[in-house]
Scaffold this motif. Structure first.
Motif, PDB file in Angstrom:
ATOM      1  N   UNK A 202       0.850  -1.193   0.000  1.00  0.00           N
ATOM      2  CA  UNK A 202       0.000   0.000   0.000  1.00  0.00           C
ATOM      3  C   UNK A 202       0.884   1.241   0.000  1.00  0.00           C
ATOM      4  N   UNK A 203       0.293   2.344  -0.395  1.00  0.00           N
ATOM      5  CA  UNK A 203       1.022   3.598  -0.354  1.00  0.00           C
ATOM      6  C   UNK A 203       0.182   4.577   0.470  1.00  0.00           C
ATOM      7  N   UNK A 204       0.846   5.384   1.281  1.00  0.00           N
ATOM      8  CA  UNK A 204       0.068   6.258   2.166  1.00  0.00           C
ATOM      9  C   UNK A 204       0.512   7.700   2.113  1.00  0.00           C
ATOM     10  N   UNK A 205      -0.374   8.591   2.535  1.00  0.00           N
ATOM     11  CA  UNK A 205      -0.009  10.014   2.576  1.00  0.00           C
ATOM     12  C   UNK A 205      -0.901  10.732   3.588  1.00  0.00           C
ATOM     13  N   UNK A 206      -0.416  11.876   4.092  1.00  0.00           N
ATOM     14  CA  UNK A 206      -1.217  12.726   4.973  1.00  0.00           C
ATOM     15  C   UNK A 206      -2.063  13.641   4.104  1.00  0.00           C
ATOM     16  N   UNK A 207      -3.363  13.559   4.273  1.00  0.00           N
ATOM     17  CA  UNK A 207      -4.282  14.370   3.475  1.00  0.00           C
ATOM     18  C   UNK A 207      -4.717  15.585   4.313  1.00  0.00           C
ATOM     19  N   UNK A 208      -4.397  16.814   3.871  1.00  0.00           N
ATOM     20  CA  UNK A 208      -4.834  17.985   4.631  1.00  0.00           C
ATOM     21  C   UNK A 208      -6.341  18.181   4.492  1.00  0.00           C
ATOM     22  N   UNK A 209      -6.984  18.574   5.600  1.00  0.00           N
ATOM     23  CA  UNK A 209      -8.442  18.750   5.585  1.00  0.00           C
ATOM     24  C   UNK A 209      -8.746  20.252   5.610  1.00  0.00           C
ATOM     25  N   UNK A 210      -9.511  20.754   4.655  1.00  0.00           N
ATOM     26  CA  UNK A 210      -9.850  22.176   4.688  1.00  0.00           C
ATOM     27  C   UNK A 210     -10.752  22.502   5.877  1.00  0.00           C
ATOM     28  N   UNK A 211     -10.665  23.742   6.359  1.00  0.00           N
ATOM     29  CA  UNK A 211     -11.526  24.168   7.483  1.00  0.00           C
ATOM     30  C   UNK A 211     -12.513  25.189   6.929  1.00  0.00           C
ATOM     31  N   UNK A 212     -13.710  24.717   6.576  1.00  0.00           N
ATOM     32  CA  UNK A 212     -14.690  25.550   5.880  1.00  0.00           C
ATOM     33  C   UNK A 212     -15.885  25.816   6.793  1.00  0.00           C
ATOM     34  N   UNK A 213     -16.349  27.054   6.779  1.00  0.00           N
ATOM     35  CA  UNK A 213     -17.474  27.414   7.641  1.00  0.00           C
ATOM     36  C   UNK A 213     -18.681  26.509   7.387  1.00  0.00           C
ATOM     37  N   UNK A 214     -19.270  26.035   8.482  1.00  0.00           N
ATOM     38  CA  UNK A 214     -20.490  25.225   8.434  1.00  0.00           C
ATOM     39  C   UNK A 214     -20.297  23.827   7.813  1.00  0.00           C
ATOM     40  N   UNK A 215     -19.033  23.410   7.666  1.00  0.00           N
ATOM     41  CA  UNK A 215     -18.753  22.060   7.169  1.00  0.00           C
ATOM     42  C   UNK A 215     -18.116  21.261   8.308  1.00  0.00           C
ATOM     43  N   UNK A 216     -18.758  20.173   8.699  1.00  0.00           N
ATOM     44  CA  UNK A 216     -18.218  19.325   9.771  1.00  0.00           C
ATOM     45  C   UNK A 216     -17.284  18.272   9.212  1.00  0.00           C
ATOM     46  N   UNK A 217     -16.392  17.797  10.086  1.00  0.00           N
ATOM     47  CA  UNK A 217     -15.568  16.637   9.754  1.00  0.00           C
ATOM     48  C   UNK A 217     -16.057  15.508  10.660  1.00  0.00           C
ATOM     49  N   UNK A 218     -16.388  14.383  10.053  1.00  0.00           N
ATOM     50  CA  UNK A 218     -16.908  13.241  10.807  1.00  0.00           C
ATOM     51  C   UNK A 218     -15.934  12.080  10.625  1.00  0.00           C
ATOM     52  N   UNK A 219     -15.628  11.381  11.718  1.00  0.00           N
ATOM     53  CA  UNK A 219     -14.780  10.194  11.551  1.00  0.00           C
ATOM     54  C   UNK A 219     -15.150   9.082  12.518  1.00  0.00           C
ATOM     55  N   UNK A 220     -14.656   7.883  12.195  1.00  0.00           N
ATOM     56  CA  UNK A 220     -14.943   6.694  13.001  1.00  0.00           C
ATOM     57  C   UNK A 220     -13.761   6.390  13.907  1.00  0.00           C
ATOM     58  N   UNK A 221     -14.050   5.970  15.142  1.00  0.00           N
ATOM     59  CA  UNK A 221     -13.001   5.581  16.074  1.00  0.00           C
ATOM     60  C   UNK A 221     -12.769   4.078  16.086  1.00  0.00           C
ATOM     61  N   UNK A 222     -11.883   3.654  17.000  1.00  0.00           N
ATOM     62  CA  UNK A 222     -11.440   2.248  17.047  1.00  0.00           C
ATOM     63  C   UNK A 222     -12.581   1.263  17.326  1.00  0.00           C
ATOM     64  N   UNK A 223     -13.536   1.685  18.156  1.00  0.00           N
ATOM     65  CA  UNK A 223     -14.619   0.772  18.495  1.00  0.00           C
ATOM     66  C   UNK A 223     -15.458   0.449  17.254  1.00  0.00           C
ATOM     67  N   UNK A 224     -15.671   1.464  16.423  1.00  0.00           N
ATOM     68  CA  UNK A 224     -16.453   1.235  15.196  1.00  0.00           C
ATOM     69  C   UNK A 224     -15.680   0.317  14.258  1.00  0.00           C
ATOM     70  N   UNK A 225     -14.368   0.556  14.167  1.00  0.00           N
ATOM     71  CA  UNK A 225     -13.562  -0.314  13.293  1.00  0.00           C
ATOM     72  C   UNK A 225     -13.681  -1.766  13.756  1.00  0.00           C
ATOM     73  N   UNK A 226     -13.599  -1.955  15.063  1.00  0.00           N
ATOM     74  CA  UNK A 226     -13.656  -3.314  15.634  1.00  0.00           C
ATOM     75  C   UNK A 226     -15.031  -3.945  15.433  1.00  0.00           C
TER      76      UNK A 226
END
Ligand SMILES: O=C(O)CCC(=O)C(=O)O
Ligand SMILES: [Fe+2]
Length: 338
Positions: free
Chosen positions: A233-257
């Motif tokens: 696999x190949x990996x990279x750090x993806x920068x996330x824009x910070x835009x008004x009224x746009x949320x960032x949602x992500x899953x934690x370890x429990x969801x992965x499991x």
């Protein structure tokens, strides 16, 4: 390692949330969220239902709170709170393997309960007594309630993406643990060389609902892709824009499991490169303290949410030497309760 061409998916949740949503529009959102969480473990969201005025009110409250003297803020130190509510100063937490402590400072609240219950996850919040309720407590609580609702909705969507009914939520979230972490990152000039705002980590538990101060970039997400015609696999750090009224949602370890690794818990970190402070706020929507995996009953996985959280706190965070020395034996007790 190029990352410029990769961007997190942007999903409009209104097709699921709005009162006149149809079966079809809801399913479209469920499919988009599933694809994003399988591929990235992260997505950006519009149409989320959290009023912009509440977001602005929260950021204003944080600016006021963090703008106070360190002495004032330390009156509410989370180190003297056995339910991990209150203020964490810059440089208090370091992750195993990181050479330097995080530069961030933070303030933690959670569901409001009258009494602290062992092992110290349910209990009362602490609030600044020197700031009027209308300046801090009220806007923060109004915001908390709105993201509490959004976190629940994301869980519903994620469950349906795996073919489960949304009612599974009733099994593991009768009294969900939903801590909220309000964060300030100091300007870049106040960092030591190589110091992160928050070092690379995965989130511990369920759904994270993250508000970034508009225009204040700094969050980066690790994304891995299979290389064509290779097993690597190949990996990279993806920068996330910070835009008004746009949320960032992500899953934690429990969801992965619980999702048997279908949904990713992706590593991420924050580097504030700008010479101005950066504010953000993460609402972590887990589930009941004693709930176990409701998606794969009978698989022998008997660890409950509380146990999973404590294990992750211990692996990823410890106090810096200075803080531990200052606290003496209390450090051990607080570590155990985090
Ligand atoms: O501040 C941010 O943008 C992210 C914070 C974060 O990842 C966390 O607190 O777990
Ligand atoms: Fe995080």
């Amino acid at each position: 390692m190029g990352s410029v061409d990769i961007a997190l998916p942007l999903i409009d949740l209104s097709g699921y949330i709005r009162p006149d949503a149809t079966e079809e529009s809801r399913q479209r959102v469920i499919d988009e969220v599933r694809d994003a969480c399988e591929q990235f473990g992260f997505f950006q969201a519009t149409g989320h239902g959290v009023d912009l005025a509440l977001q602005k009110g929260l950021l204003q409250s944080l600016d006021t709170f963090f703008g106070q003297s360190k002495e004032e803020k330390l009156k509410l130190s989370f180190l003297s709170n056995s339910c991990r509510r209150g203020y964490e100063a810059s440089g208090m937490s370091i992750r195993d393997g990181d050479p330097l402590a995080d530069s961030k400072e933070a303030f933690y609240i959670g569901p409001e309960d009258a009494e602290i219950e062992p092992p110290g996850l349910y209990g009362p919040n602490v609030w600044p007594t020197n700031l009027p309720g209308s300046t801090f407590r009220d806007p923060v609580w109004a915001y908390y309630e709105a993201t509490f609702q959004l976190g629940r909705t994301i869980w519903e969507i994620l469950l349906q993406g795996l073919g489960h009914p949304a009612t599974v939520l009733d099994v593991f979230a009768k009294r969900p643990l939903v801590p909220m972490k309000m964060i300030r990152y100091p300007p870049a000039s106040q960092h030591l060389p190589g110091q992160f705002g928050v070092g690379a980590h995965t989130d511990f538990g369920g759904v994270t609902v993250l508000l970034q101060e508009p225009g204040k970039e700094g969050l980066e997400v690790w994304h891995e892709e299979a290389r064509p015609e290779s097993t690597e696999t190949t990996g990279s750090w993806v920068p996330v824009p910070a835009i008004e009224n746009v949320y960032v949602i992500n899953c934690g370890d429990m969801i992965q499991r619980w999702s048997t690794r279908r949904y990713k818990s992706a590593r991420h970190r924050v580097v504030n490169k700008a010479d101005v402070q950066r504010l953000s706020c993460a609402t972590f929507w887990h589930g009941d303290l004693y709930a176990t995996d409701p998606l794969n009953p009978g698989n022998g996985d008997t660890e409950c949410i509380g146990q999973l959280l404590f294990k992750r706190f211990k692996n990823q965070f410890s106090f810096t030497k200075d803080v531990a020395e200052q606290l003496g034996p209390q450090a051990q007790a607080v570590e155990g309760a985090r």
